[in-house]
Motif scaffolding. Structure first.
Motif, PDB file in Angstrom:
ATOM      1  N   LEU A 198      13.378  66.392  -8.814  1.00 18.09           N
ATOM      2  CA  LEU A 198      12.490  66.603  -7.678  1.00 18.09           C
ATOM      3  C   LEU A 198      12.564  68.056  -7.223  1.00 18.09           C
ATOM      4  O   LEU A 198      13.646  68.644  -7.192  1.00 18.09           O
ATOM      5  CB  LEU A 198      12.899  65.702  -6.518  1.00 18.09           C
ATOM      6  N   PRO A 199      11.421  68.655  -6.841  1.00 12.76           N
ATOM      7  CA  PRO A 199      11.484  70.017  -6.304  1.00 12.76           C
ATOM      8  C   PRO A 199      12.069  69.988  -4.892  1.00 12.76           C
ATOM      9  O   PRO A 199      11.955  68.995  -4.182  1.00 12.76           O
ATOM     10  CB  PRO A 199      10.021  70.467  -6.284  1.00 12.76           C
ATOM     11  N   LEU A 200      12.681  71.079  -4.497  1.00 16.51           N
ATOM     12  CA  LEU A 200      13.210  71.223  -3.142  1.00 16.51           C
ATOM     13  C   LEU A 200      12.096  71.748  -2.246  1.00 16.51           C
ATOM     14  O   LEU A 200      11.283  72.569  -2.666  1.00 16.51           O
ATOM     15  CB  LEU A 200      14.367  72.224  -3.131  1.00 16.51           C
ATOM     16  N   LEU A 201      12.055  71.295  -1.018  1.00 17.28           N
ATOM     17  CA  LEU A 201      11.124  71.821  -0.034  1.00 17.28           C
ATOM     18  C   LEU A 201      11.848  72.941   0.701  1.00 17.28           C
ATOM     19  O   LEU A 201      12.866  72.720   1.354  1.00 17.28           O
ATOM     20  CB  LEU A 201      10.687  70.734   0.949  1.00 17.28           C
ATOM     21  N   TYR A 202      11.344  74.153   0.577  1.00 10.80           N
ATOM     22  CA  TYR A 202      11.979  75.346   1.139  1.00 10.80           C
ATOM     23  C   TYR A 202      11.121  75.840   2.300  1.00 10.80           C
ATOM     24  O   TYR A 202      10.095  76.479   2.100  1.00 10.80           O
ATOM     25  CB  TYR A 202      12.113  76.394   0.033  1.00 10.80           C
TER      26      TYR A 202
ATOM     27  N   LEU B  49      17.468  79.832  -7.336  1.00 13.72           N
ATOM     28  CA  LEU B  49      17.110  78.476  -7.737  1.00 13.72           C
ATOM     29  C   LEU B  49      16.322  78.494  -9.041  1.00 13.72           C
ATOM     30  O   LEU B  49      16.557  77.687  -9.942  1.00 13.72           O
ATOM     31  CB  LEU B  49      16.313  77.774  -6.637  1.00 13.72           C
ATOM     32  N   SER B  50      15.393  79.426  -9.152  1.00 14.15           N
ATOM     33  CA  SER B  50      14.597  79.554 -10.367  1.00 14.15           C
ATOM     34  C   SER B  50      15.470  79.897 -11.579  1.00 14.15           C
ATOM     35  O   SER B  50      15.293  79.336 -12.659  1.00 14.15           O
ATOM     36  CB  SER B  50      13.523  80.628 -10.169  1.00 14.15           C
ATOM     37  N   GLN B  51      16.419  80.808 -11.395  1.00 17.31           N
ATOM     38  CA  GLN B  51      17.335  81.177 -12.480  1.00 17.31           C
ATOM     39  C   GLN B  51      18.156  79.980 -12.945  1.00 17.31           C
ATOM     40  O   GLN B  51      18.545  79.904 -14.100  1.00 17.31           O
ATOM     41  CB  GLN B  51      18.262  82.312 -12.039  1.00 17.31           C
ATOM     42  N   ALA B  52      18.400  79.043 -12.027  1.00 13.58           N
ATOM     43  CA  ALA B  52      19.162  77.836 -12.363  1.00 13.58           C
ATOM     44  C   ALA B  52      18.224  76.691 -12.764  1.00 13.58           C
ATOM     45  O   ALA B  52      18.655  75.543 -12.858  1.00 13.58           O
ATOM     46  CB  ALA B  52      20.026  77.419 -11.176  1.00 13.58           C
ATOM     47  N   THR B  53      16.961  77.014 -12.986  1.00 14.35           N
ATOM     48  CA  THR B  53      15.903  76.062 -13.344  1.00 14.35           C
ATOM     49  C   THR B  53      15.713  74.946 -12.322  1.00 14.35           C
ATOM     50  O   THR B  53      15.376  73.824 -12.678  1.00 14.35           O
ATOM     51  CB  THR B  53      16.101  75.472 -14.767  1.00 14.35           C
ATOM     52  N   LEU B  54      15.952  75.255 -11.067  1.00 14.72           N
ATOM     53  CA  LEU B  54      15.654  74.320  -9.985  1.00 14.72           C
ATOM     54  C   LEU B  54      14.305  74.722  -9.393  1.00 14.72           C
ATOM     55  O   LEU B  54      14.087  75.889  -9.067  1.00 14.72           O
ATOM     56  CB  LEU B  54      16.722  74.356  -8.901  1.00 14.72           C
ATOM     57  N   ARG B  55      13.432  73.776  -9.263  1.00  7.86           N
ATOM     58  CA  ARG B  55      12.112  74.050  -8.698  1.00  7.86           C
ATOM     59  C   ARG B  55      12.169  73.933  -7.180  1.00  7.86           C
ATOM     60  O   ARG B  55      12.893  73.096  -6.645  1.00  7.86           O
ATOM     61  CB  ARG B  55      11.077  73.061  -9.235  1.00  7.86           C
ATOM     62  N   CYS B  56      11.389  74.795  -6.502  1.00  8.30           N
ATOM     63  CA  CYS B  56      11.280  74.653  -5.055  1.00  8.30           C
ATOM     64  C   CYS B  56       9.843  74.922  -4.639  1.00  8.30           C
ATOM     65  O   CYS B  56       9.126  75.696  -5.270  1.00  8.30           O
ATOM     66  CB  CYS B  56      12.263  75.546  -4.310  1.00  8.30           C
ATOM     67  N   HIS B  57       9.440  74.235  -3.612  1.00  2.00           N
ATOM     68  CA  HIS B  57       8.117  74.434  -3.025  1.00  2.00           C
ATOM     69  C   HIS B  57       8.335  75.163  -1.700  1.00  2.00           C
ATOM     70  O   HIS B  57       8.936  74.621  -0.776  1.00  2.00           O
ATOM     71  CB  HIS B  57       7.413  73.093  -2.799  1.00  2.00           C
ATOM     72  N   LYS B  58       7.854  76.403  -1.633  1.00  2.00           N
ATOM     73  CA  LYS B  58       8.040  77.238  -0.450  1.00  2.00           C
ATOM     74  C   LYS B  58       6.873  77.011   0.512  1.00  2.00           C
ATOM     75  O   LYS B  58       5.712  77.079   0.120  1.00  2.00           O
ATOM     76  CB  LYS B  58       8.086  78.693  -0.906  1.00  2.00           C
ATOM     77  N   LEU B  59       7.206  76.726   1.767  1.00  2.00           N
ATOM     78  CA  LEU B  59       6.191  76.473   2.778  1.00  2.00           C
ATOM     79  C   LEU B  59       6.535  77.260   4.041  1.00  2.00           C
ATOM     80  O   LEU B  59       7.591  77.056   4.643  1.00  2.00           O
ATOM     81  CB  LEU B  59       6.127  74.973   3.104  1.00  2.00           C
ATOM     82  N   GLN B  60       5.628  78.174   4.429  1.00  2.00           N
ATOM     83  CA  GLN B  60       5.835  78.944   5.657  1.00  2.00           C
ATOM     84  C   GLN B  60       5.492  78.065   6.846  1.00  2.00           C
ATOM     85  O   GLN B  60       4.396  77.531   6.941  1.00  2.00           O
ATOM     86  CB  GLN B  60       4.966  80.200   5.677  1.00  2.00           C
ATOM     87  N   VAL B  61       6.465  77.940   7.778  1.00  5.63           N
ATOM     88  CA  VAL B  61       6.269  77.065   8.931  1.00  5.63           C
ATOM     89  C   VAL B  61       6.291  77.811  10.269  1.00  5.63           C
ATOM     90  O   VAL B  61       6.015  77.212  11.305  1.00  5.63           O
ATOM     91  CB  VAL B  61       7.306  75.914   8.950  1.00  5.63           C
TER      92      VAL B  61
END
Length: 185
Positions: free
Chosen positions: A54-58, A72-84
């Motif tokens: 699952l991607p992380l919500l950042y 996270l990308s270098q460790a092949t972890l996906r994240c979804h970046k959301l400006q709040v």
């Protein structure tokens, strides 16, 4: 006011990290859940057996570094970046700082005092406050070290909170008297 029990965090992970760099390392070393798996390794009610990560919500503001997503990308972890949220200085910041420096001058005039401290906790705060302070008059003092000042910055001891703020101040030629490595130091 504390959150009622159903809304209180039950488990806070990485709370003592102190910086994005350290937090990213913590996430990389700790985060392994796949669909159907919780952080502790126990299985959830999901019937998905593909084991997709699952991607992380950042959640971020408008001012942030790319340290966490890059690691996270270098460790092949996906994240979804959301400006709040968005950071912006108060519209009347310059006037408020002029009032404060004027009050300091009035209350310390003729006294043997040391320079007041200005504690900065983020690069955006430092940029806004130091920019607004440049419009203020230097603090008055009988101290020889301050009698020759031509700018407001030398009227204060600067303190920074966190390594990012410290680096920002140093990179912009400000003398930092002390620095806390993280907010609770």
């Amino acid at each position: 006011m504390a959150c009622p029990p159903p809304y209180s965090p039950r488990q806070i992970l990485g709370g003592n990290s102190g910086s994005g760099d350290t937090l990213a390392d913590f996430i990389v070393s700790s985060y392994v859940p796949k669909v159907g798996e919780n952080l502790g390794g126990s299985t959830s009610r999901s019937n998905d057996s593909q084991g997709l990560q699952l991607p992380l919500l950042y959640l971020v503001g408008d001012k942030n570094r790319d340290t966490i997503p890059k690691k996270l990308s270098q460790a092949t972890l996906r994240c979804h970046k959301l400006q709040v949220y968005e950071t912006s200085p108060a519209a009347d910041l310059s006037n408020r700082l002029k009032d404060v420096t004027s009050t300091i001058n009035e209350t310390t005039s003729g006294e043997d005092t040391t320079r007041p401290w200005l504690v900065l906790f983020s690069p955006s705060t430092a940029e806004a406050v130091l920019g607004a302070l440049s419009e203020c008059q230097p603090l008055t003092s009988e101290h020889e070290e301050m009698s020759d000042t031509s700018n407001i910055y030398s009227s204060f001891h600067l303190a920074s909170i966190g390594p990012t703020t410290h680096k920002y101040l140093c990179d912009n030629s400000h003398l930092v008297a002390t620095s806390a490595p993280k907010p609770d130091a």
